[in-house]
Design a protein around this motif. Sequence first.
Motif, short mmCIF file in Angstrom:
data_model
loop_
_atom_site.label_atom_id
_atom_site.label_comp_id
_atom_site.label_asym_id
_atom_site.label_seq_id
_atom_site.Cartn_x
_atom_site.Cartn_y
_atom_site.Cartn_z
N LEU A 180 15.50 -1.33 -3.52
CA LEU A 180 15.42 -0.29 -2.49
C LEU A 180 16.58 -0.38 -1.49
N VAL A 181 17.20 -1.56 -1.39
CA VAL A 181 18.36 -1.69 -0.51
C VAL A 181 19.44 -0.71 -0.98
N ASP A 182 19.70 -0.71 -2.29
CA ASP A 182 20.67 0.23 -2.86
C ASP A 182 20.20 1.67 -2.75
N TYR A 183 18.90 1.85 -3.02
CA TYR A 183 18.29 3.19 -3.00
C TYR A 183 18.58 3.86 -1.64
N TYR A 184 18.34 3.12 -0.55
CA TYR A 184 18.54 3.73 0.78
C TYR A 184 20.02 3.72 1.17
N ALA A 185 20.78 2.73 0.68
CA ALA A 185 22.22 2.70 0.99
C ALA A 185 22.90 3.94 0.38
N PRO B 235 7.93 1.31 1.98
CA PRO B 235 7.71 1.19 0.54
C PRO B 235 8.21 -0.14 -0.01
N ARG B 236 7.69 -0.48 -1.20
CA ARG B 236 8.08 -1.73 -1.87
C ARG B 236 8.54 -1.48 -3.30
N THR B 237 8.49 -0.25 -3.76
CA THR B 237 9.02 0.12 -5.08
C THR B 237 9.69 1.48 -4.92
N GLU B 238 10.54 1.83 -5.89
CA GLU B 238 11.21 3.13 -5.80
C GLU B 238 10.17 4.26 -5.81
N ASN B 239 9.14 4.07 -6.64
CA ASN B 239 8.07 5.06 -6.69
C ASN B 239 7.42 5.25 -5.30
N GLN B 240 7.20 4.15 -4.59
CA GLN B 240 6.62 4.25 -3.24
C GLN B 240 7.59 4.95 -2.29
N ALA B 241 8.89 4.70 -2.46
CA ALA B 241 9.89 5.36 -1.59
C ALA B 241 9.83 6.87 -1.81
N GLU B 242 9.67 7.27 -3.08
CA GLU B 242 9.59 8.71 -3.38
C GLU B 242 8.31 9.30 -2.78
N LEU C 57 10.97 -0.96 7.89
CA LEU C 57 11.56 -2.30 7.89
C LEU C 57 11.49 -2.85 6.47
N LEU C 58 12.65 -3.15 5.94
CA LEU C 58 12.76 -3.64 4.56
C LEU C 58 13.23 -5.09 4.64
N GLY C 59 12.64 -5.94 3.81
CA GLY C 59 13.10 -7.34 3.81
C GLY C 59 12.17 -8.19 2.99
N ALA C 60 12.66 -9.33 2.56
CA ALA C 60 11.89 -10.23 1.70
C ALA C 60 10.71 -10.80 2.49
N PRO C 61 9.71 -11.33 1.77
CA PRO C 61 8.60 -12.01 2.45
C PRO C 61 9.14 -13.13 3.33
N ARG D 177 8.44 -1.86 22.26
CA ARG D 177 9.65 -1.36 22.91
C ARG D 177 9.85 0.14 22.72
N LEU D 178 9.46 0.63 21.54
CA LEU D 178 9.72 2.04 21.23
C LEU D 178 8.51 2.93 21.48
N GLY D 179 7.36 2.30 21.73
CA GLY D 179 6.16 3.08 22.01
C GLY D 179 5.62 3.83 20.81
N VAL D 180 5.79 3.27 19.62
CA VAL D 180 5.20 3.87 18.40
C VAL D 180 4.43 2.77 17.66
N PRO D 181 3.40 3.14 16.89
CA PRO D 181 2.61 2.11 16.22
C PRO D 181 3.37 1.43 15.08
N SER D 182 3.06 0.15 14.90
CA SER D 182 3.58 -0.52 13.70
C SER D 182 2.48 -0.49 12.65
N ILE D 183 2.88 -0.19 11.43
CA ILE D 183 1.92 -0.07 10.33
C ILE D 183 2.30 -1.11 9.29
N SER D 184 1.49 -2.16 9.20
CA SER D 184 1.74 -3.21 8.20
C SER D 184 0.77 -3.03 7.05
N THR D 185 1.30 -2.68 5.88
CA THR D 185 0.39 -2.50 4.74
C THR D 185 -0.22 -3.85 4.35
#
Length: 188
Positions: free
Chosen positions: A151-156, A87-94, A5-9, A23-31
């Motif tokens: 990262l919006v562009d990175y994933y787009a 992730p919150r930076t391109e480095n984290q996405a990598e 889930l990507l989005g501003a604070p 709903r999906l039966g998987v854990p949510s991980i909030s850093t």
Amino acid sequence: MRMVLLGAPGSGKGTQAAILSGRLGVPSISTGEMLRKAVSEGSALGRKIAGIMATGDLVDDETMAEVVRERLSLEDVRKGFILDGYPRTENQAETLNEILAERNLALDAVIHIDVPEDELVKRSLARHRDDDREEVIRQRQRVYLERTAPLVDYYAKRRQLTRVDGHQPIERVASDIVGSLPACEGPR
Ligand code: AP5
């Protein structure tokens, strides 16, 4: 289902992660939650990052890589996960790509919860969390625009991104996200 889930604070990542986890039966991980817990417990990690968290800046990528690598090695993520705040930076996405590739896995969905800027600050101010002082909220917004919004562009570019209108009632946002997901096993 492995989802980011990507989005501003204040865009509703935490709110949606909790709903989707049920709903999906998987854990949510909030850093953010993991780091706030470390600070409140006064652990070695917490002592290292407390100052950074208090200003609204980002914890460094290396520390975050350790935190996330360890969390994603736990048994409960075998069926999938919802990542809220990483992730919150391109480095984290990598780094996330690398962690998943080591296990022959990939992301199924990256959801951008899109909310207008004036609404974001209003929501965070109304929430009264410890780090919700106005100057810290504004700094988190600045950091988001500089370091995370790309990262919006990175994933787009990788055709992994779905935009969802986050300026709607909470339940509506949740159904739009679920409706956008690729078919996956498990309860909806
Ligand atoms: P984090 O906890 O992730 O904070 P954030 O990104 O600033 O996000 P928020 O928790 O403020 O907002 P949210 O999008 O989850 O919205 P929420 O659902 O709460 O990170 C905190 C700090 O930790 C960072 O500043 C950084 O220092 C550090 N950190 C964390 N991850 C890191 C990383 N990967 N790398 C480096 N540092 C990291 O909703 C907000 C409010 O709006 C709530 O009151 C909610 O009820 C309300 N709301 C939600 N949806 C709606 C809706 N549709 N309509 C009306 N109100 C709504």
